[in-house]
Design an enzyme around this catalytic site. Structure first.
Site, PDB file in Angstrom:
ATOM      1  CB  THR A  25       4.176   1.361   3.607  1.00 21.88           C
ATOM      2  OG1 THR A  25       4.489   2.353   4.571  1.00 21.88           O
ATOM      3  CG2 THR A  25       2.827   0.744   3.976  1.00 21.88           C
ATOM      4  CG  ASP A  26       7.831   2.761   7.397  1.00 18.88           C
ATOM      5  OD1 ASP A  26       6.785   3.220   6.900  1.00 18.88           O
ATOM      6  OD2 ASP A  26       8.765   3.490   7.805  1.00 18.88           O
ATOM      7  CD  GLU A  27       2.356   5.273   6.853  1.00 20.19           C
ATOM      8  OE1 GLU A  27       1.146   5.212   7.119  1.00 20.19           O
ATOM      9  OE2 GLU A  27       2.887   6.271   6.359  1.00 20.19           O
ATOM     10  CE1 TYR A  84      -0.680   3.636   1.605  1.00 24.46           C
ATOM     11  CE2 TYR A  84       0.526   4.134   3.635  1.00 24.46           C
ATOM     12  CZ  TYR A  84       0.513   3.732   2.305  1.00 24.46           C
ATOM     13  OH  TYR A  84       1.693   3.405   1.680  1.00 24.46           O
ATOM     14  CE  LYS A 113       1.117  -0.610   0.259  1.00 23.18           C
ATOM     15  NZ  LYS A 113       1.271  -0.749  -1.217  1.00 23.18           N
TER      16      LYS A 113
HETATM   17  P1  NAD Z   1       1.698   7.591  -5.696  1.00 29.63           P
HETATM   18  O1  NAD Z   1       0.396   7.936  -5.056  1.00 29.63           O
HETATM   19  O2  NAD Z   1       2.633   8.684  -6.086  1.00 29.63           O
HETATM   20  O3  NAD Z   1       1.431   6.725  -7.008  1.00 29.63           O
HETATM   21  C1  NAD Z   1       0.481   5.691  -7.055  1.00 29.63           C
HETATM   22  C2  NAD Z   1       0.247   5.324  -8.505  1.00 29.63           C
HETATM   23  O4  NAD Z   1      -0.720   4.263  -8.539  1.00 29.63           O
HETATM   24  C3  NAD Z   1      -0.319   6.478  -9.354  1.00 29.63           C
HETATM   25  O5  NAD Z   1       0.352   6.560 -10.584  1.00 29.63           O
HETATM   26  C4  NAD Z   1      -1.779   6.084  -9.550  1.00 29.63           C
HETATM   27  O6  NAD Z   1      -2.333   6.572 -10.768  1.00 29.63           O
HETATM   28  C5  NAD Z   1      -1.688   4.558  -9.524  1.00 29.63           C
HETATM   29  N1  NAD Z   1      -2.970   3.948  -9.151  1.00 29.63           N
HETATM   30  C6  NAD Z   1      -3.757   4.267  -8.104  1.00 29.63           C
HETATM   31  N2  NAD Z   1      -4.887   3.506  -8.115  1.00 29.63           N
HETATM   32  C7  NAD Z   1      -4.777   2.675  -9.186  1.00 29.63           C
HETATM   33  C8  NAD Z   1      -5.603   1.652  -9.727  1.00 29.63           C
HETATM   34  N3  NAD Z   1      -6.782   1.349  -9.167  1.00 29.63           N
HETATM   35  N4  NAD Z   1      -5.171   0.985 -10.819  1.00 29.63           N
HETATM   36  C9  NAD Z   1      -3.986   1.287 -11.400  1.00 29.63           C
HETATM   37  N5  NAD Z   1      -3.171   2.269 -10.950  1.00 29.63           N
HETATM   38  C10 NAD Z   1      -3.559   2.964  -9.838  1.00 29.63           C
HETATM   39  O7  NAD Z   1       2.384   6.572  -4.691  1.00 29.63           O
HETATM   40  P2  NAD Z   1       3.925   6.349  -4.332  1.00 29.63           P
HETATM   41  O8  NAD Z   1       4.271   7.248  -3.212  1.00 29.63           O
HETATM   42  O9  NAD Z   1       4.726   6.351  -5.559  1.00 29.63           O
HETATM   43  O10 NAD Z   1       3.844   4.862  -3.738  1.00 29.63           O
HETATM   44  C11 NAD Z   1       3.956   3.735  -4.591  1.00 29.63           C
HETATM   45  C12 NAD Z   1       3.879   2.480  -3.760  1.00 29.63           C
HETATM   46  O11 NAD Z   1       4.923   2.463  -2.785  1.00 29.63           O
HETATM   47  C13 NAD Z   1       2.572   2.339  -2.982  1.00 29.63           C
HETATM   48  O12 NAD Z   1       2.192   0.986  -3.001  1.00 29.63           O
HETATM   49  C14 NAD Z   1       2.939   2.786  -1.570  1.00 29.63           C
HETATM   50  O13 NAD Z   1       2.121   2.146  -0.628  1.00 29.63           O
HETATM   51  C15 NAD Z   1       4.382   2.312  -1.487  1.00 29.63           C
HETATM   52  N6  NAD Z   1       5.246   3.064  -0.576  1.00 29.63           N
HETATM   53  C16 NAD Z   1       5.314   4.429  -0.665  1.00 29.63           C
HETATM   54  C17 NAD Z   1       6.190   5.119   0.169  1.00 29.63           C
HETATM   55  C18 NAD Z   1       6.332   6.620   0.111  1.00 29.63           C
HETATM   56  O14 NAD Z   1       7.000   7.196   0.953  1.00 29.63           O
HETATM   57  N7  NAD Z   1       5.776   7.297  -0.878  1.00 29.63           N
HETATM   58  C19 NAD Z   1       6.964   4.413   1.103  1.00 29.63           C
HETATM   59  C20 NAD Z   1       6.843   3.021   1.181  1.00 29.63           C
HETATM   60  C21 NAD Z   1       5.985   2.349   0.319  1.00 29.63           C
HETATM   61  O1  DAU Z   2       6.356   5.486   5.886  1.00 34.63           O
HETATM   62  C1  DAU Z   2       6.036   5.272   4.550  1.00 34.63           C
HETATM   63  C2  DAU Z   2       4.841   6.111   4.180  1.00 34.63           C
HETATM   64  O2  DAU Z   2       5.276   7.468   4.126  1.00 34.63           O
HETATM   65  C3  DAU Z   2       4.203   5.695   2.852  1.00 34.63           C
HETATM   66  O3  DAU Z   2       3.713   4.397   2.960  1.00 34.63           O
HETATM   67  C4  DAU Z   2       3.076   6.662   2.468  1.00 34.63           C
HETATM   68  O4  DAU Z   2       2.574   6.312   1.188  1.00 34.63           O
HETATM   69  C5  DAU Z   2       3.635   8.065   2.423  1.00 34.63           C
HETATM   70  O5  DAU Z   2       2.614   8.984   2.139  1.00 34.63           O
HETATM   71  C6  DAU Z   2       4.317   8.427   3.763  1.00 34.63           C
HETATM   72  O6  DAU Z   2       3.323   8.571   4.815  1.00 34.63           O
HETATM   73  P1  DAU Z   2       3.405   9.758   5.901  1.00 34.63           P
HETATM   74  O7  DAU Z   2       2.076   9.982   6.465  1.00 34.63           O
HETATM   75  O8  DAU Z   2       4.539   9.535   6.834  1.00 34.63           O
HETATM   76  O9  DAU Z   2       3.844  10.961   4.888  1.00 34.63           O
HETATM   77  P2  DAU Z   2       3.361  12.491   4.791  1.00 34.63           P
HETATM   78  O10 DAU Z   2       4.275  13.164   3.820  1.00 34.63           O
HETATM   79  O11 DAU Z   2       1.898  12.603   4.563  1.00 34.63           O
HETATM   80  O12 DAU Z   2       3.658  13.061   6.235  1.00 34.63           O
HETATM   81  C7  DAU Z   2       4.969  13.017   6.798  1.00 34.63           C
HETATM   82  C8  DAU Z   2       4.887  13.570   8.220  1.00 34.63           C
HETATM   83  O13 DAU Z   2       4.593  14.969   8.150  1.00 34.63           O
HETATM   84  C9  DAU Z   2       3.778  12.957   9.033  1.00 34.63           C
HETATM   85  O14 DAU Z   2       4.201  12.865  10.384  1.00 34.63           O
HETATM   86  C10 DAU Z   2       2.627  13.966   8.917  1.00 34.63           C
HETATM   87  C11 DAU Z   2       3.366  15.286   8.801  1.00 34.63           C
HETATM   88  N1  DAU Z   2       2.708  16.345   7.981  1.00 34.63           N
HETATM   89  C12 DAU Z   2       2.251  15.996   6.739  1.00 34.63           C
HETATM   90  C13 DAU Z   2       1.656  16.925   5.918  1.00 34.63           C
HETATM   91  C14 DAU Z   2       1.133  16.564   4.557  1.00 34.63           C
HETATM   92  C15 DAU Z   2       2.612  17.630   8.450  1.00 34.63           C
HETATM   93  O15 DAU Z   2       3.051  17.956   9.564  1.00 34.63           O
HETATM   94  N2  DAU Z   2       2.020  18.568   7.646  1.00 34.63           N
HETATM   95  C16 DAU Z   2       1.513  18.271   6.400  1.00 34.63           C
HETATM   96  O16 DAU Z   2       0.958  19.182   5.742  1.00 34.63           O
END
Ligand code: NAD
Ligand code: DAU
Length: 353
Positions: free
Chosen positions: A134-136, A159, A163
């Site tokens: 992730t970019d975080e 988190y 990562k």
């Molecule tokens: P998600 O939470 O929707 O899915 C995560 C999956 O991992 C689920 O299916 C869960 O069952 C599985 N999992 C969790 N713990 C596990 C374990 N111990 N063993 C096996 N499986 C397990 O997450 P996502 O949003 O699809 O993110 C997927 C990946 O991409 C993550 O590594 C996250 O850090 C990365 N990522 C997410 C975003 C985003 O915006 N969602 C952005 C950049 C990177």
């Molecule tokens: O940048 C990549 C990341 O983006 C991934 O690595 C993470 O897995 C993914 O969850 C996401 O993280 P964020 O914290 O940016 O996403 P989230 O959807 O939780 O929140 C987006 C923005 O909105 C953040 O600034 C927090 C705000 N927010 C979030 C929720 C859930 C609100 O204002 N209200 C809310 O109820």
């Protein structure tokens, strides 16, 4: 006939993982795709019903924290490639309960690295351990500037720290043991199948049910949004064309202040639901900020664009509209998730805000 490649996708039942699995299973019928997922609250095999019968797809319920289970899985399938997405992914949950993030994101990743090292110790030719990050990990930006692949790591939440740790371990295994690794760091994804604890699906669900939309702080935080299928296309390209040892940033060049994004979403929802313009906006409430809330993320993805020729496709309003359409026409998917545990989570998370 032997498969051209046997690929492990971890976390394939989650949001991004399910899009990656679908893309690989349908686009590469000669590959065998093994989806290993623990099926936590975020994992949902319903995300994959359309491809579950495909001959080149297999599901293995696996907890990557279980070292023996991981080792057995590698022994059984002798993978050529790993695309590692399994993780605990929600920042708010990492603030209330960090331990699981350490277990899955750090220990789980190291278990996979060890298993890959042991399987490929004689020959790493054509093998790849591709870690999805992730970019975080880069921390928070001020009003200007972009994250590049050279930006120093500065994670701020449990988190992002978990990562970042996993990224460091992946790089260390590449550097020390010669394991063929690649990492990509992506910005915020949106699209179908995202669990409704994340901002966009949470807001869609709340607007639909005339429930308030909780905006943290003043809604001034900025995220760079990318449609999930664009992330999957980048992963496909990097898996096939990326250079071993390299890192690639993936982003939408699409920065939005949370409050502006929510207002745009409200307009789309009013139109889709046939409500009077402005009615959804009335649901916005400002709630207590997330502790340590990162101000701004924005990605410079020029390396991926210039070296591998990747480009994101839908324009944001179009992608958001597609996303809203998906949630409105998959209300059963949403209803099954938001019953039971989700309601308890929601009350716990939002009652004190
Ligand atoms: P998600 O939470 O929707 O899915 C995560 C999956 O991992 C689920 O299916 C869960 O069952 C599985 N999992 C969790 N713990 C596990 C374990 N111990 N063993 C096996 N499986 C397990 O997450 P996502 O949003 O699809 O993110 C997927 C990946 O991409 C993550 O590594 C996250 O850090 C990365 N990522 C997410 C975003 C985003 O915006 N969602 C952005 C950049 C990177
Ligand atoms: O940048 C990549 C990341 O983006 C991934 O690595 C993470 O897995 C993914 O969850 C996401 O993280 P964020 O914290 O940016 O996403 P989230 O959807 O939780 O929140 C987006 C923005 O909105 C953040 O600034 C927090 C705000 N927010 C979030 C929720 C859930 C609100 O204002 N209200 C809310 O109820």
């Amino acid at each position: 006939m032997a498969p051209e490649k046997t690929i492990l996708v971890t976390g394939g039942a989650g949001f991004i993982g399910s899009h990656v699995v679908r893309r690989f299973v349908t686009k590469y019928p000669g590959y065998r795709i093994i989806n290993a997922d623990k099926l936590t609250y975020a994992g949902n095999l319903e995300n994959l019903t359309d491809i579950e019968e495909k001959r080149n797809y297999l599901f293995e319920k696996t907890d990557i924290v279980n070292k023996q289970a991981v080792s057995d899985l590698f022994f059984k399938y002798r993978f050529d490639g790993i695309i590692h997405l399994a993780a605990e992914s929600h920042v708010d949950r990492s603030i209330t309960a960090p331990d699981e993030f350490v277990h899955t994101n750090i220990v789980g990743t190291v278990n996979l690295l060890n298993a890959a090292l042991s399987l490929w110790k004689e020959d790493t030719e054509g093998k790849l351990f591709y870690h999805i990050s992730t970019d975080e990990v880069y921390g928070s930006l001020g009003r200007v500037g972009l994250f590049t692949e050279e930006t120093a790591y500065d994670p701020k939440s449990p988190y992002s720290a978990s990562k970042a740790s996993s990224d460091h371990m992946v790089r260390a295994y590449g550097h020390t043991f010669g394991l063929p690794v690649i990492i990509s760091n992506c910005s915020n994804n949106y699209g179908p199948n995202q669990f409704p604890e994340k901002l966009i699906p949470l807001a869609i669900n709340n607007i639909k049910n005339n429930r308030s939309i909780p905006v943290y702080g003043k809604g001034e935080n900025i995220r760079d949004w990318l449609y999930v299928e664009d992330h999957a296309s980048a992963i496909d390209l990097i898996f096939h064309k990326g250079k071993i040892g390299e890192t690639y940033n993936i982003g939408g060049n699409n920065e939005w202040k949370n409050i502006d994004l929510i207002k745009l979403l409200c307009k789309i929802m009013d139109r889709k639901l046939g409500r009077q313009e402005g009615s959804s906006e009335k649901l916005i409430i400002y709630v207590k900020d997330r502790p340590g809330h990162d101000l701004r993320y924005a990605i410079d993805s020029s390396k991926l664009q210039n070296e591998l020729g990747w480009a994101p496709i839908p324009e944001f309003a179009a992608g958001l509209e597609k996303t809203v359409d998906w949630y409105l026409s998959n209300s059963k998917w949403l209803e099954r998730i938001i019953s039971g545990d989700y309601e308890k989570y929601y009350d716990r998370m939002y009652s004190g805000r």
